[in-house]
Design a protein around this motif. Structure first.
Motif, mmCIF file in Angstrom:
data_model
loop_
_atom_site.group_PDB
_atom_site.id
_atom_site.type_symbol
_atom_site.label_atom_id
_atom_site.label_comp_id
_atom_site.label_asym_id
_atom_site.label_seq_id
_atom_site.Cartn_x
_atom_site.Cartn_y
_atom_site.Cartn_z
ATOM 1 N N ALA A 45 0.812 -1.219 0.000
ATOM 2 C CA ALA A 45 0.000 0.000 0.000
ATOM 3 C C ALA A 45 0.846 1.271 0.000
ATOM 4 O O ALA A 45 0.328 2.349 0.213
ATOM 5 C CB ALA A 45 -0.938 -0.007 1.195
ATOM 6 N N VAL A 46 2.159 1.156 -0.236
ATOM 7 C CA VAL A 46 3.042 2.321 -0.284
ATOM 8 C C VAL A 46 3.210 2.750 -1.737
ATOM 9 O O VAL A 46 3.661 1.969 -2.580
ATOM 10 C CB VAL A 46 4.421 2.010 0.340
ATOM 11 C CG1 VAL A 46 5.352 3.203 0.186
ATOM 12 C CG2 VAL A 46 4.268 1.636 1.801
ATOM 13 N N ALA A 47 2.836 3.989 -2.037
ATOM 14 C CA ALA A 47 3.029 4.566 -3.370
ATOM 15 C C ALA A 47 4.314 5.387 -3.352
ATOM 16 O O ALA A 47 4.517 6.202 -2.450
ATOM 17 C CB ALA A 47 1.848 5.441 -3.749
ATOM 18 N N VAL A 48 5.161 5.177 -4.333
ATOM 19 C CA VAL A 48 6.434 5.887 -4.413
ATOM 20 C C VAL A 48 6.278 7.055 -5.379
ATOM 21 O O VAL A 48 5.927 6.864 -6.548
ATOM 22 C CB VAL A 48 7.572 4.947 -4.879
ATOM 23 C CG1 VAL A 48 8.896 5.683 -4.914
ATOM 24 C CG2 VAL A 48 7.657 3.717 -3.981
ATOM 25 N N PRO A 75 -4.777 -0.159 -3.309
ATOM 26 C CA PRO A 75 -5.002 1.285 -3.163
ATOM 27 C C PRO A 75 -3.977 1.850 -2.175
ATOM 28 O O PRO A 75 -3.772 1.290 -1.093
ATOM 29 C CB PRO A 75 -6.422 1.384 -2.606
ATOM 30 C CG PRO A 75 -6.744 0.029 -2.082
ATOM 31 C CD PRO A 75 -5.875 -0.953 -2.797
ATOM 32 N N PRO A 76 -3.287 2.911 -2.535
ATOM 33 C CA PRO A 76 -2.221 3.423 -1.662
ATOM 34 C C PRO A 76 -2.769 4.039 -0.373
ATOM 35 O O PRO A 76 -3.735 4.792 -0.388
ATOM 36 C CB PRO A 76 -1.518 4.476 -2.513
ATOM 37 C CG PRO A 76 -2.487 4.843 -3.564
ATOM 38 C CD PRO A 76 -3.388 3.671 -3.774
ATOM 39 N N ARG A 77 -2.148 3.663 0.742
ATOM 40 C CA ARG A 77 -2.464 4.264 2.045
ATOM 41 C C ARG A 77 -1.298 5.111 2.544
ATOM 42 O O ARG A 77 -1.447 5.893 3.471
ATOM 43 C CB ARG A 77 -2.788 3.170 3.060
ATOM 44 C CG ARG A 77 -4.076 2.437 2.763
ATOM 45 C CD ARG A 77 -4.497 1.503 3.870
ATOM 46 N NE ARG A 77 -3.542 0.462 4.197
ATOM 47 C CZ ARG A 77 -3.469 -0.724 3.580
ATOM 48 N NH1 ARG A 77 -4.283 -0.984 2.589
ATOM 49 N NH2 ARG A 77 -2.583 -1.618 3.966
ATOM 50 N N ASN A 115 1.464 9.080 5.854
ATOM 51 C CA ASN A 115 0.146 8.465 5.840
ATOM 52 C C ASN A 115 -0.772 9.367 5.020
ATOM 53 O O ASN A 115 -0.929 10.549 5.329
ATOM 54 C CB ASN A 115 -0.376 8.312 7.265
ATOM 55 C CG ASN A 115 -1.638 7.508 7.345
ATOM 56 O OD1 ASN A 115 -2.317 7.299 6.349
ATOM 57 N ND2 ASN A 115 -1.950 7.051 8.543
ATOM 58 N N ILE A 116 -1.372 8.839 3.984
ATOM 59 C CA ILE A 116 -2.192 9.653 3.079
ATOM 60 C C ILE A 116 -3.447 10.175 3.778
ATOM 61 O O ILE A 116 -3.864 11.302 3.538
ATOM 62 C CB ILE A 116 -2.556 8.848 1.814
ATOM 63 C CG1 ILE A 116 -1.295 8.604 0.993
ATOM 64 C CG2 ILE A 116 -3.601 9.565 0.981
ATOM 65 C CD1 ILE A 116 -1.488 7.749 -0.234
#
Length: 171
Positions: A45-48, A75-77, A115-116
């Motif tokens: 869930a980590v978007a770079v 889905p990125p969190r 954290n998004i």
């Protein structure tokens, strides 16, 4: 009698050592975390964020593969932001020609895991990579050797960041 007592000392020490170590709360890094979700699902869930320049491309690709090597579309969190600083040093010079015979590519990566949902910084730090290579009279060989050094640095940096992010998410 003396021989029997001397054998008891290590056994007693072993029992006390086992009792002392049983009080530790060591957990495996990739085991379940507090919400009963495995750490690998959290890492997926980590978007770079995009990282500029060629070395940034290498680091980003290595991070994406290290965090989510399965290709699953979670889905990125979390959002991982990385800023790179690269420098090249030439520590050894040929005294006859005055040319560098080796070089070292040094890359510093400052990263932040956010954290998004609430924009809170979970962890941040600096990772670095150092790769040396030989320089030759052929210019194209030097370019390729420097690029190989950047790729080695990217792999080391991505591994460092992944380990630190996994440690932060496992808490």
């Amino acid at each position: 009698m003396r021989r029997t007592l001397s054998g008891i000392g290590p056994a007693v020490f072993g029992v006390f050592a086992a009792l002392a170590l049983s009080a530790c709360t060591v957990q495996p890094l990739y085991g379940p975390i507090g919400t009963d979700a495995p750490l690998t699902a959290e890492l997926h869930a980590v978007a770079v964020d995009p990282i500029p320049d060629r070395i940034g491309h290498y680091v980003r690709n290595e991070l994406i593969f290290a965090l989510n090597g399965t290709g699953s579309d979670e889905p990125p969190r979390y959002r991982l932001m990385v800023a790179l600083k690269e420098r090249v040093q030439t520590p050894i010079l040929d005294t006859v020609t005055g040319r560098a015979t080796s070089a070292t590519v040094i890359v510093d990566a400052e990263y932040k895991l956010i954290n998004i949902a609430d924009e809170q910084v979970i962890t941040k730090g600096v990772a670095f990579g150092v790769a040396s290579y030989d320089r030759f009279s052929n210019r194209l060989a030097n370019v390729r050797a420097a690029r190989d050094g950047e790729i080695r640095d990217a792999k080391v940096i991505a591994d460092m960041i992944r380990t630190r992010v996994a440690t932060a998410l496992s808490k």
